[in-house]
Scaffold this active site. Structure first.
Site, short mmCIF file in Angstrom:
data_model
loop_
_atom_site.label_atom_id
_atom_site.label_comp_id
_atom_site.label_asym_id
_atom_site.label_seq_id
_atom_site.Cartn_x
_atom_site.Cartn_y
_atom_site.Cartn_z
N GLU A 29 0.83 -1.11 0.01
CA GLU A 29 -0.04 0.12 -0.06
C GLU A 29 0.92 1.17 -0.16
OE1 GLU A 29 -3.81 -0.52 2.62
OE2 GLU A 29 -2.55 -2.00 3.45
N SER A 157 -6.66 -2.44 1.52
CA SER A 157 -6.84 -1.63 0.52
C SER A 157 -7.60 -2.53 -0.76
CB SER A 157 -5.76 -0.98 -0.14
OG SER A 157 -5.53 0.29 0.61
N TYR A 227 -9.22 4.34 -4.86
CA TYR A 227 -8.27 5.51 -5.02
C TYR A 227 -7.91 6.56 -6.11
CZ TYR A 227 -6.93 3.07 -0.65
OH TYR A 227 -6.94 2.33 0.48
N ARG A 266 -10.98 3.13 11.60
CA ARG A 266 -12.32 3.08 10.86
C ARG A 266 -12.79 1.55 10.55
NH1 ARG A 266 -10.53 3.31 5.41
NH2 ARG A 266 -11.65 1.35 4.94
N ASP A 268 -15.30 -1.14 8.90
CA ASP A 268 -15.95 -1.65 7.76
C ASP A 268 -17.31 -2.52 8.00
OD1 ASP A 268 -14.44 0.12 6.40
OD2 ASP A 268 -13.11 -1.67 5.67
N GLU A 282 -13.76 -5.67 8.95
CA GLU A 282 -12.79 -5.49 9.45
C GLU A 282 -12.58 -4.14 10.03
OE1 GLU A 282 -9.72 -4.11 6.11
OE2 GLU A 282 -11.12 -5.61 5.13
N ASN A 284 -9.67 -0.84 10.29
CA ASN A 284 -8.51 -0.08 9.85
C ASN A 284 -7.85 0.65 10.83
OD1 ASN A 284 -8.42 -0.76 6.62
ND2 ASN A 284 -10.53 -0.31 7.30
N GLY A 288 -6.64 5.59 5.49
CA GLY A 288 -6.29 6.52 4.34
C GLY A 288 -6.83 7.93 4.61
#
Length: 323
Positions: A29, A157, A227, A266, A268, A282, A284, A288
């Site tokens: 990433e 990602s 992205y 974050r 999800d 998951e 994070n 990002g």
């Protein structure tokens, strides 16, 4: 409305000392991390903070120590930056850092261990199987049903992820994920809407920002659609009944706390179409911070600018180990 102080006074900016923004790194990433880090660096400098770029993928830990940073903002994603390894090095060097500590970062980066913790805490997450070269893929497909998701459990990602719609494609999906990881995660596919919940703080003070709904072209929220295109649509706050939105935010915060996360993160979430039940996918721990990223989007919906968000995250930087 924002609860953050804006503008930042010169005295407050100086109080942060010399700040390192860590981005780039050695993971798959790296490209995204470079974008995140450039944004964070510019934001902090715009607030008068003495911030400097540092790429752990190109410079050594000895050089990091020699920089004598008073604190660092971690804008690294994936292995060697989000997985606890760098956090451990920073603890040894005595440099306060943003985000979660060693254990929470390591567990959060491992999607299998994350699921074990969540299930033990009674939190909903899709059924799964851990695969290796000796696994019976046909039996796994029969148990989890098709379609299913196959992914490397230590990447982010959406790297290495495949949606398997027929049994004949399972082996190729396994091989793709196995090229990136020793173990492979196969997960029940939950048909429904996709959301994410950004969280700031830690422990009892952890709070969820407004829920973001992600609507990707043909439901394919892959690396490109995350992205580099404008085809994916985002809705924040998400169009949900208030009670369901609150439930989604509650389980996201519970999931975050269960792993011991702090600073920011974050989670999800998928909302199953047939019964409107949320499922955790998951977490994070170093999300990002690009122009397409979702934590800044959620913050804006609450009146927090990108620059103020970066300052607030930096303000929470600390060493997590006592003694």
């Amino acid at each position: 409305m924002s609860t953050l102080v804006n503008p930042l006074s010169a005295q407050d900016a100086k109080a942060f000392g010399k700040v390192g923004v860590l981005f780039g790194g050695r993971s798959a990433e790296r490209e995204v991390s470079n974008m995140s880090g450039a944004g964070v660096l510019a934001a902090l400098q715009s607030k008068g903070i003495d911030a400097h770029a540092f790429d752990p993928g190109q410079r050594s830990l000895a050089e990091l120590a020699a920089e004598e940073f008073d604190r660092v903002f971690i804008a690294l994603h994936g292995r060697y930056g989000e997985d606890g390894s760098l956090q451990g090095a920073l603890e040894l060097l005595g440099i306060p850092y943003t985000g979660s500590g060693v254990m929470a970062s390591a567990v959060g980066m491992d999607k299998i261990t994350t699921k074990i913790v969540w299930l033990n805490a009674g939190l909903p997450t899709p059924r799964y199987a851990v695969l290796n070269a000796q696994s019976d893929l046909a039996a796994t497909a029969a148990d989890l049903g098709l379609p299913l998701i196959v992914k490397p459990p230590h990447e982010g990602s959406t790297i290495g992820i495949t949606k398997v719609t027929e049994a004949g494609g399972f082996q190729a999906a396994y091989d793709k994920a196995a090229a990136l990881d020793d173990a492979v995660l196969a997960e029940e596919f939950v048909t429904g809407r996709e959301f994410t919940v950004a969280i700031l703080g830690g422990g009892a003070s952890a709070r969820a920002l407004p829920v973001v709904e992600i609507v990707a072209p043909e439901g394919n929220y892959d690396y490109q659609n995350k992205y580099f295109t404008d085809d994916t649509k985002y809705f924040c706050p998400a169009a949900l009944p208030e009670a369901l939105s609150e439930e989604m935010r509650r389980i996201a915060v519970d999931a975050y706390r269960a792993l011991g996360c702090e600073g920011w993160g974050r989670v999800d979430v998928l909302l199953r179409e047939r019964d409107q039940k949320p499922f955790l996918l998951e977490v994070n721990t170093s999300p990002g911070m690009t122009g397409h990223s979702l934590v800044p989007m959620a913050a804006r919906a609450e009146g927090i600018s990108y620059e103020d968000l970066c300052v607030e995250i930096l303000r929470s930087a600390r060493l997590k180990m006592k003694g």
